[in-house]
Design a protein around this motif. Structure first.
Motif, PDB file in Angstrom:
ATOM      1  N   VAL A 120       0.860  -1.177   0.000  1.00 43.83           N
ATOM      2  CA  VAL A 120       0.000   0.000   0.000  1.00 43.83           C
ATOM      3  C   VAL A 120       0.906   1.241   0.000  1.00 43.83           C
ATOM      4  CG1 VAL A 120      -0.199   0.087   2.534  1.00 43.83           C
ATOM      5  CG2 VAL A 120      -2.000   1.071   1.122  1.00 43.83           C
ATOM      6  N   ALA A 121       0.482   2.265  -0.730  1.00 37.95           N
ATOM      7  CA  ALA A 121       1.245   3.520  -0.789  1.00 37.95           C
ATOM      8  C   ALA A 121       0.845   4.400   0.389  1.00 37.95           C
ATOM      9  CB  ALA A 121       0.953   4.240  -2.095  1.00 37.95           C
ATOM     10  N   LEU A 122       1.836   4.879   1.138  1.00 32.99           N
ATOM     11  CA  LEU A 122       1.553   5.690   2.323  1.00 32.99           C
ATOM     12  C   LEU A 122       2.322   7.005   2.296  1.00 32.99           C
ATOM     13  CD1 LEU A 122       1.658   3.028   5.197  1.00 32.99           C
ATOM     14  CD2 LEU A 122      -0.343   3.902   3.984  1.00 32.99           C
ATOM     15  N   LYS A 123       1.765   7.982   2.974  1.00 28.68           N
ATOM     16  CA  LYS A 123       2.440   9.266   3.191  1.00 28.68           C
ATOM     17  C   LYS A 123       2.369   9.554   4.687  1.00 28.68           C
ATOM     18  CE  LYS A 123       2.065  14.183   2.138  1.00 28.68           C
ATOM     19  NZ  LYS A 123       1.289  15.233   1.473  1.00 28.68           N
ATOM     20  N   THR A 124       3.501   9.906   5.270  1.00 27.50           N
ATOM     21  CA  THR A 124       3.499  10.122   6.716  1.00 27.50           C
ATOM     22  C   THR A 124       2.813  11.445   7.065  1.00 27.50           C
ATOM     23  OG1 THR A 124       5.628  11.269   6.748  1.00 27.50           O
ATOM     24  CG2 THR A 124       5.669   8.872   7.005  1.00 27.50           C
ATOM     25  N   ASP A 125       2.112  11.428   8.186  1.00 25.99           N
ATOM     26  CA  ASP A 125       1.641  12.691   8.767  1.00 25.99           C
ATOM     27  C   ASP A 125       2.805  13.372   9.473  1.00 25.99           C
ATOM     28  OD1 ASP A 125      -0.848  12.156   7.889  1.00 25.99           O
ATOM     29  OD2 ASP A 125      -1.701  11.634   9.832  1.00 25.99           O
ATOM     30  N   ASN A 126       3.707  12.551   9.986  1.00 23.76           N
ATOM     31  CA  ASN A 126       4.877  13.085  10.693  1.00 23.76           C
ATOM     32  C   ASN A 126       5.717  13.943   9.761  1.00 23.76           C
ATOM     33  OD1 ASN A 126       3.908  10.727  12.031  1.00 23.76           O
ATOM     34  ND2 ASN A 126       5.724  10.777  13.311  1.00 23.76           N
ATOM     35  N   VAL A 127       6.263  15.017  10.336  1.00 23.88           N
ATOM     36  CA  VAL A 127       7.127  15.911   9.564  1.00 23.88           C
ATOM     37  C   VAL A 127       8.578  15.561   9.878  1.00 23.88           C
ATOM     38  CG1 VAL A 127       7.848  18.305   9.291  1.00 23.88           C
ATOM     39  CG2 VAL A 127       5.420  17.754   9.508  1.00 23.88           C
ATOM     40  N   PHE A 128       9.397  15.421   8.848  1.00 26.33           N
ATOM     41  CA  PHE A 128      10.823  15.103   9.018  1.00 26.33           C
ATOM     42  C   PHE A 128      11.639  16.309   8.553  1.00 26.33           C
ATOM     43  CE2 PHE A 128       8.623  11.106   8.717  1.00 26.33           C
ATOM     44  CZ  PHE A 128       9.274  10.282   9.622  1.00 26.33           C
ATOM     45  N   ARG A 129      12.597  16.711   9.385  1.00 22.96           N
ATOM     46  CA  ARG A 129      13.388  17.925   9.092  1.00 22.96           C
ATOM     47  C   ARG A 129      14.861  17.574   8.882  1.00 22.96           C
ATOM     48  NH1 ARG A 129      13.303  23.468  10.131  1.00 22.96           N
ATOM     49  NH2 ARG A 129      11.240  23.400  11.058  1.00 22.96           N
ATOM     50  N   SER A 130      15.426  18.120   7.824  1.00 24.40           N
ATOM     51  CA  SER A 130      16.875  17.985   7.615  1.00 24.40           C
ATOM     52  C   SER A 130      17.566  19.051   8.449  1.00 24.40           C
ATOM     53  CB  SER A 130      17.226  18.151   6.141  1.00 24.40           C
ATOM     54  OG  SER A 130      16.859  19.444   5.708  1.00 24.40           O
ATOM     55  N   VAL A 131      18.777  18.750   8.898  1.00 24.36           N
ATOM     56  CA  VAL A 131      19.517  19.691   9.749  1.00 24.36           C
ATOM     57  C   VAL A 131      20.775  20.137   9.007  1.00 24.36           C
ATOM     58  CG1 VAL A 131      20.640  20.033  11.983  1.00 24.36           C
ATOM     59  CG2 VAL A 131      18.638  18.544  11.810  1.00 24.36           C
ATOM     60  N   LEU A 132      20.919  21.442   8.881  1.00 24.58           N
ATOM     61  CA  LEU A 132      22.025  22.040   8.130  1.00 24.58           C
ATOM     62  C   LEU A 132      23.381  21.487   8.590  1.00 24.58           C
ATOM     63  CD1 LEU A 132      22.952  24.265   6.096  1.00 24.58           C
ATOM     64  CD2 LEU A 132      23.064  25.812   8.044  1.00 24.58           C
ATOM     65  N   GLY A 133      24.124  20.932   7.660  1.00 24.66           N
ATOM     66  CA  GLY A 133      25.473  20.467   7.945  1.00 24.66           C
ATOM     67  C   GLY A 133      25.545  19.147   8.689  1.00 24.66           C
ATOM     68  N   SER A 193      24.092  14.883   9.233  1.00 24.12           N
ATOM     69  CA  SER A 193      23.443  13.729   8.615  1.00 24.12           C
ATOM     70  C   SER A 193      22.294  13.295   9.531  1.00 24.12           C
ATOM     71  CB  SER A 193      24.443  12.591   8.454  1.00 24.12           C
ATOM     72  OG  SER A 193      23.817  11.510   7.802  1.00 24.12           O
ATOM     73  N   THR A 194      21.103  13.329   9.019  1.00 16.88           N
ATOM     74  CA  THR A 194      19.914  13.053   9.841  1.00 16.88           C
ATOM     75  C   THR A 194      19.242  11.774   9.346  1.00 16.88           C
ATOM     76  OG1 THR A 194      19.584  15.433   9.977  1.00 16.88           O
ATOM     77  CG2 THR A 194      17.776  14.051  10.744  1.00 16.88           C
ATOM     78  N   ALA A 195      18.962  10.887  10.295  1.00 17.85           N
ATOM     79  CA  ALA A 195      18.261   9.644   9.928  1.00 17.85           C
ATOM     80  C   ALA A 195      16.756   9.842  10.140  1.00 17.85           C
ATOM     81  CB  ALA A 195      18.761   8.490  10.786  1.00 17.85           C
ATOM     82  N   PHE A 196      16.009   9.665   9.086  1.00 17.61           N
ATOM     83  CA  PHE A 196      14.546   9.694   9.185  1.00 17.61           C
ATOM     84  C   PHE A 196      14.106   8.247   9.427  1.00 17.61           C
ATOM     85  CE2 PHE A 196      14.245  13.461   5.986  1.00 17.61           C
ATOM     86  CZ  PHE A 196      14.771  14.304   6.940  1.00 17.61           C
ATOM     87  N   GLU A 197      13.542   8.006  10.595  1.00 23.71           N
ATOM     88  CA  GLU A 197      13.236   6.628  10.965  1.00 23.71           C
ATOM     89  C   GLU A 197      11.723   6.390  10.916  1.00 23.71           C
ATOM     90  OE1 GLU A 197      15.578   5.681  14.295  1.00 23.71           O
ATOM     91  OE2 GLU A 197      15.073   3.552  14.279  1.00 23.71           O
ATOM     92  N   VAL A 198      11.339   5.355  10.227  1.00 23.95           N
ATOM     93  CA  VAL A 198       9.918   4.989  10.157  1.00 23.95           C
ATOM     94  C   VAL A 198       9.669   3.882  11.170  1.00 23.95           C
ATOM     95  CG1 VAL A 198       8.056   4.118   8.688  1.00 23.95           C
ATOM     96  CG2 VAL A 198       9.807   5.616   7.721  1.00 23.95           C
ATOM     97  N   TRP A 199       8.791   4.174  12.122  1.00 22.36           N
ATOM     98  CA  TRP A 199       8.459   3.242  13.206  1.00 22.36           C
ATOM     99  C   TRP A 199       7.040   2.708  13.002  1.00 22.36           C
ATOM    100  CZ3 TRP A 199      11.976   2.357  17.159  1.00 22.36           C
ATOM    101  CH2 TRP A 199      13.044   3.271  17.254  1.00 22.36           C
ATOM    102  N   PRO A 200       6.698   1.624  13.722  1.00 21.10           N
ATOM    103  CA  PRO A 200       5.303   1.175  13.648  1.00 21.10           C
ATOM    104  C   PRO A 200       4.314   2.270  14.042  1.00 21.10           C
ATOM    105  CG  PRO A 200       6.647  -0.529  14.660  1.00 21.10           C
ATOM    106  CD  PRO A 200       7.539   0.677  14.490  1.00 21.10           C
ATOM    107  N   LYS A 201       4.707   3.116  15.007  1.00 20.26           N
ATOM    108  CA  LYS A 201       3.775   4.152  15.482  1.00 20.26           C
ATOM    109  C   LYS A 201       3.774   5.402  14.595  1.00 20.26           C
ATOM    110  CE  LYS A 201       2.273   2.232  19.370  1.00 20.26           C
ATOM    111  NZ  LYS A 201       0.873   1.783  19.441  1.00 20.26           N
ATOM    112  N   THR A 202       4.632   5.436  13.590  1.00 18.95           N
ATOM    113  CA  THR A 202       4.658   6.612  12.706  1.00 18.95           C
ATOM    114  C   THR A 202       3.283   6.791  12.065  1.00 18.95           C
ATOM    115  OG1 THR A 202       7.007   6.293  12.237  1.00 18.95           O
ATOM    116  CG2 THR A 202       5.748   7.604  10.657  1.00 18.95           C
ATOM    117  N   ALA A 203       2.772   8.009  12.169  1.00 19.14           N
ATOM    118  CA  ALA A 203       1.442   8.276  11.605  1.00 19.14           C
ATOM    119  C   ALA A 203       1.547   8.336  10.086  1.00 19.14           C
ATOM    120  CB  ALA A 203       0.911   9.588  12.153  1.00 19.14           C
ATOM    121  N   ALA A 204       0.738   7.545   9.413  1.00 18.41           N
ATOM    122  CA  ALA A 204       0.793   7.499   7.951  1.00 18.41           C
ATOM    123  C   ALA A 204      -0.570   7.138   7.392  1.00 18.41           C
ATOM    124  CB  ALA A 204       1.830   6.470   7.501  1.00 18.41           C
ATOM    125  N   ARG A 205      -0.869   7.705   6.243  1.00 12.88           N
ATOM    126  CA  ARG A 205      -2.154   7.442   5.601  1.00 12.88           C
ATOM    127  C   ARG A 205      -1.960   7.221   4.115  1.00 12.88           C
ATOM    128  NH1 ARG A 205      -6.266  10.396   8.859  1.00 12.88           N
ATOM    129  NH2 ARG A 205      -5.122  11.334  10.572  1.00 12.88           N
TER     130      ARG A 205
END
Lengths: 196, 136
Positions: free
Chosen positions: B92-105, B107-119
Protein backbone atom coordinates in the motif's frame (compact mmCIF):
# COMPACT_ATOMS: atom_id res chain seq x y z
CA UNK A 1 17.23 23.42 -12.55
CA UNK A 2 15.59 21.16 -15.10
CA UNK A 3 15.67 18.44 -12.47
CA UNK A 4 13.95 20.73 -9.96
CA UNK A 5 11.16 21.46 -12.42
CA UNK A 6 10.72 17.75 -13.02
CA UNK A 7 10.49 17.08 -9.29
CA UNK A 8 8.02 19.95 -8.92
CA UNK A 9 5.86 18.46 -11.68
CA UNK A 10 6.03 15.10 -9.91
CA UNK A 11 4.94 16.71 -6.67
CA UNK A 12 2.03 18.48 -8.43
CA UNK A 13 0.98 15.18 -9.97
CA UNK A 14 1.15 13.54 -6.54
CA UNK A 15 -0.97 16.36 -5.14
CA UNK A 16 -3.56 15.88 -7.87
CA UNK A 17 -3.81 12.21 -7.01
CA UNK A 18 -4.36 13.17 -3.38
CA UNK A 19 -7.11 15.64 -4.28
CA UNK A 20 -8.95 12.96 -6.17
CA UNK A 21 -9.93 11.08 -3.03
CA UNK A 22 -13.46 9.80 -2.67
CA UNK A 23 -15.37 8.94 0.46
CA UNK A 24 -16.21 5.52 -0.91
CA UNK A 25 -12.58 4.38 -1.17
CA UNK A 26 -11.85 1.94 1.62
CA UNK A 27 -8.48 1.14 3.09
CA UNK A 28 -8.63 -2.23 1.43
CA UNK A 29 -9.26 -0.71 -2.00
CA UNK A 30 -5.80 0.82 -2.01
CA UNK A 31 -3.99 -2.42 -1.21
CA UNK A 32 -2.32 -4.08 -4.19
CA UNK A 33 -1.07 -7.61 -4.67
CA UNK A 34 2.45 -7.57 -6.03
CA UNK A 35 2.83 -11.22 -6.95
CA UNK A 36 -0.66 -12.26 -7.96
CA UNK A 37 -1.03 -14.18 -4.71
CA UNK A 38 -4.63 -14.81 -3.71
CA UNK A 39 -5.69 -12.27 -1.13
CA UNK A 40 -9.35 -12.53 -0.35
CA UNK A 41 -10.62 -9.55 1.57
CA UNK A 42 -14.33 -9.57 0.76
CA UNK A 43 -17.04 -11.98 1.85
CA UNK A 44 -20.34 -11.92 0.01
CA UNK A 45 -23.55 -13.53 1.16
CA UNK A 46 -27.32 -13.35 1.17
CA UNK A 47 -28.52 -12.54 4.65
CA UNK A 48 -31.94 -13.68 5.85
CA UNK A 49 -33.47 -13.40 9.31
CA UNK A 50 -36.10 -16.01 9.94
CA UNK A 51 -38.67 -15.81 12.70
CA UNK A 52 -38.67 -18.90 14.86
CA UNK A 53 -42.02 -20.11 16.09
CA UNK A 54 -42.64 -22.48 18.97
CA UNK A 55 -45.76 -23.64 17.17
CA UNK A 56 -44.75 -26.03 14.35
CA UNK A 57 -48.11 -25.49 12.64
CA UNK A 58 -47.40 -21.81 12.13
CA UNK A 59 -45.74 -21.03 8.82
CA UNK A 60 -42.24 -19.67 8.95
CA UNK A 61 -42.05 -15.91 8.80
CA UNK A 62 -39.17 -13.76 7.65
CA UNK A 63 -38.13 -10.44 9.14
CA UNK A 64 -38.13 -7.61 6.59
CA UNK A 65 -34.58 -7.06 5.27
CA UNK A 66 -34.82 -3.37 6.15
CA UNK A 67 -34.86 -4.32 9.84
CA UNK A 68 -31.38 -5.82 9.62
CA UNK A 69 -29.12 -3.05 10.87
CA UNK A 70 -25.65 -4.58 11.16
CA UNK A 71 -23.82 -7.84 11.60
CA UNK A 72 -20.57 -8.69 13.35
CA UNK A 73 -18.38 -11.39 11.83
CA UNK A 74 -15.35 -13.43 12.78
CA UNK A 75 -13.35 -15.53 10.35
CA UNK A 76 -11.22 -18.41 11.57
CA UNK A 77 -11.56 -17.09 15.11
CA UNK A 78 -10.29 -13.60 14.29
CA UNK A 79 -12.45 -10.46 14.13
CA UNK A 80 -13.41 -9.61 10.54
CA UNK A 81 -15.53 -6.55 11.23
CA UNK A 82 -18.96 -5.12 11.84
CA UNK A 83 -20.93 -4.38 8.70
CA UNK A 84 -23.96 -2.14 8.28
CA UNK A 85 -26.92 -2.62 6.02
CA UNK A 86 -28.64 0.38 4.55
CA UNK A 87 -32.08 -0.90 3.75
CA UNK A 88 -33.87 2.42 4.05
CA UNK A 89 -36.82 3.42 6.17
CA UNK A 90 -39.61 1.05 7.03
CA UNK A 91 -43.18 2.13 7.86
CA UNK A 92 -44.54 0.89 11.16
CA UNK A 93 -47.96 0.20 9.65
CA UNK A 94 -48.80 -3.48 9.68
CA UNK A 95 -45.98 -4.43 11.99
CA UNK A 96 -46.39 -6.94 14.79
CA UNK A 97 -44.66 -5.92 18.02
CA UNK A 98 -42.20 -3.86 16.04
CA UNK A 99 -41.49 -6.55 13.43
CA UNK A 100 -42.50 -6.51 9.78
CA UNK A 101 -42.84 -10.14 8.83
CA UNK A 102 -43.25 -11.84 5.47
CA UNK A 103 -44.20 -15.36 4.49
CA UNK A 104 -41.49 -15.35 1.82
CA UNK A 105 -37.79 -14.74 2.20
CA UNK A 106 -36.72 -11.14 2.65
CA UNK A 107 -33.08 -11.00 1.62
CA UNK A 108 -30.32 -8.53 2.34
CA UNK A 109 -27.03 -8.47 0.49
CA UNK A 110 -24.01 -8.77 2.76
CA UNK A 111 -20.72 -7.44 1.40
CA UNK A 112 -18.16 -7.67 4.16
CA UNK A 113 -14.88 -6.11 3.09
CA UNK A 114 -11.95 -5.83 5.44
CA UNK A 115 -11.09 -2.29 6.38
CA UNK A 116 -14.56 -0.84 6.01
CA UNK A 117 -15.37 -1.02 9.69
CA UNK A 118 -12.82 1.56 10.74
CA UNK A 119 -13.84 4.06 8.12
CA UNK A 120 -17.50 3.81 8.93
CA UNK A 121 -16.73 4.74 12.50
CA UNK A 122 -14.61 7.73 11.35
CA UNK A 123 -11.48 5.99 12.53
CA UNK A 124 -9.37 5.56 9.41
CA UNK A 125 -6.11 3.63 9.48
CA UNK A 126 -3.58 6.27 10.45
CA UNK A 127 -0.38 4.56 11.59
CA UNK A 128 2.12 2.26 9.92
CA UNK A 129 1.35 -0.58 12.35
CA UNK A 130 -2.37 -0.42 11.50
CA UNK A 131 -1.54 -0.71 7.81
CA UNK A 132 0.82 -3.62 8.52
CA UNK A 133 -2.02 -5.37 10.37
CA UNK A 134 -4.32 -4.84 7.38
CA UNK A 135 -1.73 -6.21 4.95
CA UNK A 136 -1.26 -9.28 7.14
CA UNK A 137 -5.00 -9.83 7.27
CA UNK A 138 -6.12 -11.76 4.23
CA UNK A 139 -7.38 -15.24 3.56
CA UNK A 140 -5.31 -17.84 1.75
CA UNK A 141 -6.81 -20.51 -0.53
CA UNK A 142 -8.41 -23.36 1.37
CA UNK A 143 -11.20 -23.88 3.87
CA UNK A 144 -12.37 -21.22 6.30
CA UNK A 145 -15.21 -20.67 8.72
CA UNK A 146 -17.10 -17.45 9.30
CA UNK A 147 -18.89 -16.92 12.58
CA UNK A 148 -21.96 -14.69 12.67
CA UNK A 149 -21.37 -13.31 16.12
CA UNK A 150 -24.01 -10.59 16.49
CA UNK A 151 -26.94 -9.42 14.40
CA UNK A 152 -28.46 -6.06 15.33
CA UNK A 153 -32.07 -5.58 14.26
CA UNK A 154 -34.06 -2.36 14.26
CA UNK A 155 -37.70 -2.52 15.32
CA UNK A 156 -40.24 -0.19 13.79
CA UNK A 157 -40.36 1.86 17.02
CA UNK A 158 -36.68 2.69 16.49
CA UNK A 159 -35.28 0.47 19.22
CA UNK A 160 -32.51 -2.02 18.50
CA UNK A 161 -32.27 -5.62 19.61
CA UNK A 162 -29.21 -7.80 19.30
CA UNK A 163 -29.29 -11.46 18.43
CA UNK A 164 -26.25 -13.63 19.08
CA UNK A 165 -26.82 -16.61 16.82
CA UNK A 166 -23.21 -17.93 16.97
CA UNK A 167 -23.87 -19.29 13.49
CA UNK A 168 -20.93 -20.99 11.75
CA UNK A 169 -20.70 -20.67 7.96
CA UNK A 170 -17.96 -22.75 6.27
CA UNK A 171 -16.63 -21.51 2.94
CA UNK A 172 -13.80 -22.29 0.56
CA UNK A 173 -11.37 -20.06 -1.29
CA UNK A 174 -9.84 -21.22 -4.56
CA UNK A 175 -6.48 -20.10 -5.94
CA UNK A 176 -6.76 -16.66 -7.49
CA UNK A 177 -10.07 -15.71 -5.82
CA UNK A 178 -10.48 -12.11 -4.73
CA UNK A 179 -13.73 -12.66 -2.82
CA UNK A 180 -15.46 -15.54 -1.11
CA UNK A 181 -19.10 -16.52 -1.34
CA UNK A 182 -20.78 -17.33 1.95
CA UNK A 183 -24.02 -18.32 0.22
CA UNK A 184 -27.26 -18.12 2.21
CA UNK A 185 -26.80 -17.01 5.79
CA UNK A 186 -30.06 -17.70 7.59
CA UNK A 187 -30.28 -16.52 11.18
CA UNK A 188 -33.22 -17.62 13.28
CA UNK A 189 -34.68 -15.42 15.97
CA UNK A 190 -37.79 -15.53 18.07
CA UNK A 191 -39.66 -12.28 17.38
CA UNK A 192 -42.18 -13.02 20.12
CA UNK A 193 -39.53 -13.55 22.73
CA UNK A 194 -37.15 -10.92 21.44
CA UNK A 195 -33.76 -11.69 20.02
CA UNK A 196 -31.57 -14.29 21.63
CA UNK B 1 38.27 52.01 2.66
CA UNK B 2 36.62 50.90 5.86
CA UNK B 3 33.41 50.28 3.97
CA UNK B 4 35.17 48.13 1.41
CA UNK B 5 36.84 46.13 4.15
CA UNK B 6 33.46 45.57 5.82
CA UNK B 7 31.90 44.36 2.60
CA UNK B 8 34.84 42.06 1.99
CA UNK B 9 34.46 40.63 5.51
CA UNK B 10 30.75 40.03 4.94
CA UNK B 11 31.40 38.28 1.64
CA UNK B 12 34.13 36.22 3.24
CA UNK B 13 31.77 35.17 6.04
CA UNK B 14 29.08 34.20 3.57
CA UNK B 15 31.54 32.26 1.46
CA UNK B 16 32.87 30.55 4.60
CA UNK B 17 29.35 29.59 5.64
CA UNK B 18 28.56 28.24 2.20
CA UNK B 19 31.86 26.36 2.09
CA UNK B 20 31.26 24.94 5.56
CA UNK B 21 27.75 23.86 4.70
CA UNK B 22 28.88 22.11 1.55
CA UNK B 23 31.97 20.64 3.18
CA UNK B 24 30.12 19.35 6.24
CA UNK B 25 27.36 18.14 3.90
CA UNK B 26 23.70 18.04 4.78
CA UNK B 27 22.53 14.52 4.33
CA UNK B 28 19.53 12.44 5.13
CA UNK B 29 19.04 8.71 5.41
CA UNK B 30 15.84 6.72 5.85
CA UNK B 31 15.71 3.80 8.27
CA UNK B 32 13.06 1.12 8.28
CA UNK B 33 12.26 0.28 11.92
CA UNK B 34 9.05 -1.58 11.14
CA UNK B 35 9.33 -5.31 11.90
CA UNK B 36 8.02 -7.67 9.21
CA UNK B 37 7.50 -4.94 6.62
CA UNK B 38 9.61 -3.67 3.73
CA UNK B 39 9.66 -0.06 2.56
CA UNK B 40 9.89 0.49 -1.18
CA UNK B 41 10.26 3.58 -3.35
CA UNK B 42 10.98 5.78 -0.36
CA UNK B 43 11.16 9.52 -1.00
CA UNK B 44 11.30 12.64 1.12
CA UNK B 45 9.04 15.35 -0.28
CA UNK B 46 9.77 18.80 1.13
CA UNK B 47 7.10 21.36 1.84
CA UNK B 48 8.20 23.17 -1.33
CA UNK B 49 7.58 20.00 -3.33
CA UNK B 50 11.13 18.88 -4.03
CA UNK B 51 11.56 15.10 -3.96
CA UNK B 52 14.72 13.37 -2.65
CA UNK B 53 15.08 9.65 -3.25
CA UNK B 54 17.67 7.36 -1.64
CA UNK B 55 19.37 5.04 -4.10
CA UNK B 56 18.17 1.98 -2.15
CA UNK B 57 14.63 1.39 -3.24
CA UNK B 58 14.08 -1.61 -1.03
CA UNK B 59 14.58 -1.22 2.73
CA UNK B 60 14.22 -4.40 4.74
CA UNK B 61 13.33 -4.25 8.45
CA UNK B 62 16.20 -2.62 10.35
CA UNK B 63 17.91 -1.44 7.16
CA UNK B 64 19.05 2.15 6.67
CA UNK B 65 19.37 3.74 3.24
CA UNK B 66 22.53 5.22 1.78
CA UNK B 67 22.77 8.95 2.47
CA UNK B 68 21.20 11.48 0.15
CA UNK B 69 23.01 14.81 -0.10
CA UNK B 70 20.65 17.71 0.31
CA UNK B 71 21.51 20.86 -1.66
CA UNK B 72 21.38 24.33 -0.19
CA UNK B 73 17.74 25.38 -0.58
CA UNK B 74 16.54 22.37 1.42
CA UNK B 75 19.31 22.00 4.00
CA UNK B 76 17.00 23.05 6.80
CA UNK B 77 13.72 21.98 5.25
CA UNK B 78 10.76 19.98 6.48
CA UNK B 79 8.86 17.40 4.55
CA UNK B 80 6.96 14.15 4.62
CA UNK B 81 8.09 10.66 3.72
CA UNK B 82 6.25 8.76 1.03
CA UNK B 83 6.77 5.04 0.45
CA UNK B 84 5.13 1.75 -0.33
CA UNK B 85 4.68 -0.59 2.59
CA UNK B 86 5.14 -4.20 1.50
CA UNK B 87 3.95 -7.16 3.63
CA UNK B 88 3.60 -10.74 2.42
CA UNK B 89 3.19 -9.85 -1.24
CA UNK B 90 0.70 -7.06 -0.61
CA UNK B 91 1.52 -3.38 -0.59
CA UNK B 92 0.00 0.00 0.00
CA UNK B 93 1.25 3.52 -0.79
CA UNK B 94 1.55 5.69 2.32
CA UNK B 95 2.44 9.27 3.19
CA UNK B 96 3.50 10.12 6.72
CA UNK B 97 1.64 12.69 8.77
CA UNK B 98 4.88 13.09 10.69
CA UNK B 99 7.13 15.91 9.56
CA UNK B 100 10.82 15.10 9.02
CA UNK B 101 13.39 17.92 9.09
CA UNK B 102 16.88 17.98 7.61
CA UNK B 103 19.52 19.69 9.75
CA UNK B 104 22.02 22.04 8.13
CA UNK B 105 25.47 20.47 7.95
CA UNK B 106 24.42 17.23 9.62
CA UNK B 107 23.44 13.73 8.62
CA UNK B 108 19.91 13.05 9.84
CA UNK B 109 18.26 9.64 9.93
CA UNK B 110 14.55 9.69 9.18
CA UNK B 111 13.24 6.63 10.97
CA UNK B 112 9.92 4.99 10.16
CA UNK B 113 8.46 3.24 13.21
CA UNK B 114 5.30 1.18 13.65
CA UNK B 115 3.78 4.15 15.48
CA UNK B 116 4.66 6.61 12.71
CA UNK B 117 1.44 8.28 11.61
CA UNK B 118 0.79 7.50 7.95
CA UNK B 119 -2.15 7.44 5.60
CA UNK B 120 -3.02 6.57 2.07
CA UNK B 121 -4.20 9.79 0.41
CA UNK B 122 -6.97 7.97 -1.45
CA UNK B 123 -8.31 6.04 1.52
CA UNK B 124 -8.07 8.55 4.32
CA UNK B 125 -10.87 10.93 5.16
CA UNK B 126 -10.67 14.69 4.77
CA UNK B 127 -9.33 15.23 8.28
CA UNK B 128 -5.56 15.52 8.12
CA UNK B 129 -4.74 16.50 11.70
CA UNK B 130 -1.90 18.61 12.98
CA UNK B 131 1.65 17.84 12.00
CA UNK B 132 3.33 15.57 14.49
CA UNK B 133 6.98 15.36 15.47
CA UNK B 134 9.03 12.77 13.65
CA UNK B 135 10.07 9.53 15.31
CA UNK B 136 7.66 9.55 18.25
Amino acid sequence: MRCGAWFAALAVAAGMIGCGSEDSTTANDVVQSVDGRSAVDTLIGVFVVKGKSSDPLVDASYVDYRQISRVKLQVDGEPWGTFSFDGGELAAAGSQDGWVLHSTRSEALLVATLGTEGERTDDPLDSVEEWVALLHKHLAPGGHVALVEDVVLKKTDGTFVTAQPRLLVPFTIAQGDRSALLGDVVVEIDPAGGAR
Amino acid sequence: MKREAGALAAWTSLAWLALCASACGTEITVKNSVPSATLENVRWVTESGTVYTPSDQHLLPGQESKPVTIPEPDQDATGHLEFELLVEGRKVALKTDNVFRSVLGESTAFEVWPKTAARNPLASSATSGDPQPANP
